[in-house]
Write a protein that holds these residues in place. Structure first.
Motif, mmCIF file in Angstrom:
data_model
loop_
_atom_site.group_PDB
_atom_site.id
_atom_site.type_symbol
_atom_site.label_atom_id
_atom_site.label_comp_id
_atom_site.label_asym_id
_atom_site.label_seq_id
_atom_site.Cartn_x
_atom_site.Cartn_y
_atom_site.Cartn_z
ATOM 1 N N ALA A 23 -48.356 -30.655 14.221
ATOM 2 C CA ALA A 23 -47.220 -30.076 14.831
ATOM 3 C C ALA A 23 -45.927 -30.987 14.397
ATOM 4 O O ALA A 23 -44.746 -30.321 14.254
ATOM 5 N N GLN A 24 -46.111 -32.187 14.503
ATOM 6 C CA GLN A 24 -44.983 -33.114 14.065
ATOM 7 C C GLN A 24 -44.630 -32.984 12.654
ATOM 8 O O GLN A 24 -43.275 -32.785 12.312
ATOM 9 N N ALA A 25 -45.399 -32.709 11.744
ATOM 10 C CA ALA A 25 -45.218 -32.355 10.454
ATOM 11 C C ALA A 25 -44.346 -30.994 10.274
ATOM 12 O O ALA A 25 -43.361 -30.885 9.380
ATOM 13 N N SER A 26 -44.878 -29.968 11.011
ATOM 14 C CA SER A 26 -44.216 -28.812 10.956
ATOM 15 C C SER A 26 -42.700 -28.724 11.591
ATOM 16 O O SER A 26 -41.793 -28.121 10.702
ATOM 17 N N MET A 27 -42.392 -29.461 12.598
ATOM 18 C CA MET A 27 -41.095 -29.689 12.949
ATOM 19 C C MET A 27 -40.478 -30.598 11.994
ATOM 20 O O MET A 27 -39.052 -30.080 11.852
ATOM 21 N N ALA A 28 -40.915 -31.437 11.402
ATOM 22 C CA ALA A 28 -40.124 -32.399 10.645
ATOM 23 C C ALA A 28 -39.791 -31.434 9.396
ATOM 24 O O ALA A 28 -38.581 -31.586 8.918
ATOM 25 N N LEU A 29 -40.577 -30.842 8.794
ATOM 26 C CA LEU A 29 -40.115 -29.964 7.730
ATOM 27 C C LEU A 29 -39.364 -28.930 8.120
ATOM 28 O O LEU A 29 -38.396 -28.538 7.171
ATOM 29 N N SER A 30 -39.361 -28.177 9.348
ATOM 30 C CA SER A 30 -38.299 -27.318 9.488
ATOM 31 C C SER A 30 -37.109 -27.798 9.849
ATOM 32 O O SER A 30 -36.159 -26.905 9.532
ATOM 33 N N LEU A 31 -36.928 -28.815 10.394
ATOM 34 C CA LEU A 31 -35.543 -29.543 10.472
ATOM 35 C C LEU A 31 -35.051 -29.925 9.176
ATOM 36 O O LEU A 31 -33.711 -29.963 9.267
ATOM 37 N N PHE A 32 -35.781 -30.357 8.069
ATOM 38 C CA PHE A 32 -35.663 -30.791 6.847
ATOM 39 C C PHE A 32 -34.877 -29.925 6.220
ATOM 40 O O PHE A 32 -33.927 -29.757 5.448
ATOM 41 N N LEU A 33 -35.199 -28.461 6.311
ATOM 42 C CA LEU A 33 -34.952 -27.257 5.504
ATOM 43 C C LEU A 33 -33.565 -26.974 5.722
ATOM 44 O O LEU A 33 -32.810 -26.781 4.637
ATOM 45 N N PRO A 34 -32.890 -26.917 6.754
ATOM 46 C CA PRO A 34 -31.202 -26.654 6.707
ATOM 47 C C PRO A 34 -30.482 -27.457 6.131
ATOM 48 O O PRO A 34 -29.568 -27.193 5.440
ATOM 49 N N VAL A 35 -30.919 -28.846 6.370
ATOM 50 C CA VAL A 35 -30.349 -29.965 5.615
ATOM 51 C C VAL A 35 -30.367 -29.733 3.941
ATOM 52 O O VAL A 35 -29.356 -30.146 3.119
ATOM 53 N N TYR A 36 -31.551 -29.571 3.831
ATOM 54 C CA TYR A 36 -31.839 -29.293 2.193
ATOM 55 C C TYR A 36 -30.841 -28.614 1.626
ATOM 56 O O TYR A 36 -30.188 -28.468 0.436
ATOM 57 N N PHE A 37 -30.850 -27.134 2.210
ATOM 58 C CA PHE A 37 -30.099 -26.009 1.878
ATOM 59 C C PHE A 37 -28.787 -26.351 1.930
ATOM 60 O O PHE A 37 -27.931 -26.018 0.924
ATOM 61 N N MET A 38 -28.108 -27.050 2.691
ATOM 62 C CA MET A 38 -26.552 -27.375 2.826
ATOM 63 C C MET A 38 -26.358 -28.379 1.616
ATOM 64 O O MET A 38 -25.406 -28.157 1.038
ATOM 65 N N VAL A 39 -27.250 -29.391 1.316
ATOM 66 C CA VAL A 39 -27.171 -30.201 0.476
ATOM 67 C C VAL A 39 -27.021 -29.503 -0.898
ATOM 68 O O VAL A 39 -26.274 -29.760 -1.842
ATOM 69 N N ALA A 40 -28.067 -28.501 -1.228
ATOM 70 C CA ALA A 40 -27.878 -27.819 -2.375
ATOM 71 C C ALA A 40 -26.725 -27.009 -2.548
ATOM 72 O O ALA A 40 -26.201 -26.958 -3.634
ATOM 73 N N ALA A 41 -26.219 -26.695 -1.396
ATOM 74 C CA ALA A 41 -25.107 -25.611 -1.702
ATOM 75 C C ALA A 41 -23.620 -26.640 -1.889
ATOM 76 O O ALA A 41 -22.787 -26.515 -2.687
ATOM 77 N N LEU A 42 -23.547 -27.565 -0.947
ATOM 78 C CA LEU A 42 -22.448 -28.496 -1.025
ATOM 79 C C LEU A 42 -22.382 -29.395 -2.295
ATOM 80 O O LEU A 42 -21.270 -29.646 -2.891
ATOM 81 N N GLY A 43 -23.669 -29.461 -2.821
ATOM 82 C CA GLY A 43 -23.558 -30.100 -4.326
ATOM 83 C C GLY A 43 -22.793 -29.527 -5.147
ATOM 84 O O GLY A 43 -22.172 -30.096 -6.164
#
Length: 269
Positions: A6-26
């Motif tokens: 459950a912790q891994a699931s939440m961590a990955l899901s919280l990481f995704l928005p940050v990842y997509f924002m960094v990809a776009a803002l880059g």
């Protein structure tokens, strides 16, 4: 083990928005090209991560609820809800893209559209931008539209496709004289947040570049103000994306917002 899942699931899901924002803002801040940001980081890497997060969230939620003690189910639920919300957003975008034609160049006057200056065309060439095609060109004759998936619009011209999708996109008639309207057009372009390239109110020619927030994609805008045969002025606008096949209706919305703002500005003056 269920709690760690459950912790891994939440961590990955919280990481995704940050990842997509960094990809776009880059892309926006020139850390990498739009092809790297959109095609590689988001489509090739981001989408599989998105799918993994969805599966992991579902497995973690089921595992946490299947037997007592039901610990970690809240974290697992968060891990599932975030990718589900992302899936809903992607579905809305996909549905929206199906409602508009796959074009990225629209204008208020398809018979005599405003032309881009040599300065703008040079800037487009420097970044290998989309070609600026004649509005009278049949879609089937354009390189980007020669595939069988475009057979429904192949016989229509670029202008006809745009006019069919955005029938209300027409020249704007204003009662004020051209020099006043052109000056107001410059101010409205600034108010829209565009970067001015050419400002010549005397000849009624204004050019600007509009930039999207996330990726920093640049679209070129040409504004033309001419005397109306019946008095006052006629305003035409053309907005053309530098990259991408479909603009998802962004150029038409941009023109509509600009003309509405310009009309209100003239009415208030």
């Amino acid at each position: 083990m269920r709690l760690k899942l459950a912790q891994a699931s939440m961590a990955l899901s919280l990481f995704l928005p940050v990842y997509f924002m960094v990809a776009a803002l880059g892309v926006k801040f020139d850390l990498w090209s739009w092809r790297v940001g959109l095609l590689t980081l988001i489509l090739q890497v981001g989408l599989p991560l998105f799918g993994l997060s969805l599966i992991l969230g579902l497995v973690a939620l089921v595992a946490s609820l299947v037997r007592k003690p039901r610990t970690g189910w809240k974290m697992a639920l968060i891990g599932l809800l975030i990718p589900l919300l992302g899936l809903g957003y992607a579905g809305a975008l996909r549905q929206g893209s199906g409602d508009v034609p796959p074009i990225h160049d629209v204008t208020t006057d398809i018979a005599d559209p405003p032309a881009f200056s040599a300065t703008v065309m040079a800037a487009r060439a420097a970044v290998d931008a989309n070609p600026v095609n004649p509005m009278s060109a049949p879609m089937g004759s354009l390189e980007a539209y020669k595939g069988p998936e475009f057979s429904a619009i192949a016989a229509k011209t670029l202008g006809e496709v745009g006019r069919g999708a955005y029938p209300d996109l027409r020249p704007l008639s204003l009662p004020a004289e051209p020099s006043k309207v052109a000056a107001a057009a410059v101010e409205e372009a600034k108010a829209q947040g565009w970067t001015l390239v050419t400002t010549d109110p005397a000849s009624g020619v204004i050019e600007a570049t509009a930039e999207t927030f996330w990726f920093g994609f640049e679209d070129d805008v040409a504004i033309r103000v001419r005397p109306s045969p019946t008095g006052g002025s006629i305003v035409d606008v053309r907005s053309t994306s530098r990259v991408g096949l479909s603009d998802l209706g962004a150029n038409a919305k941009r023109i509509e917002a600009f003309l509405a703002g310009l009309e209100a500005r003239i009415a208030a003056s």
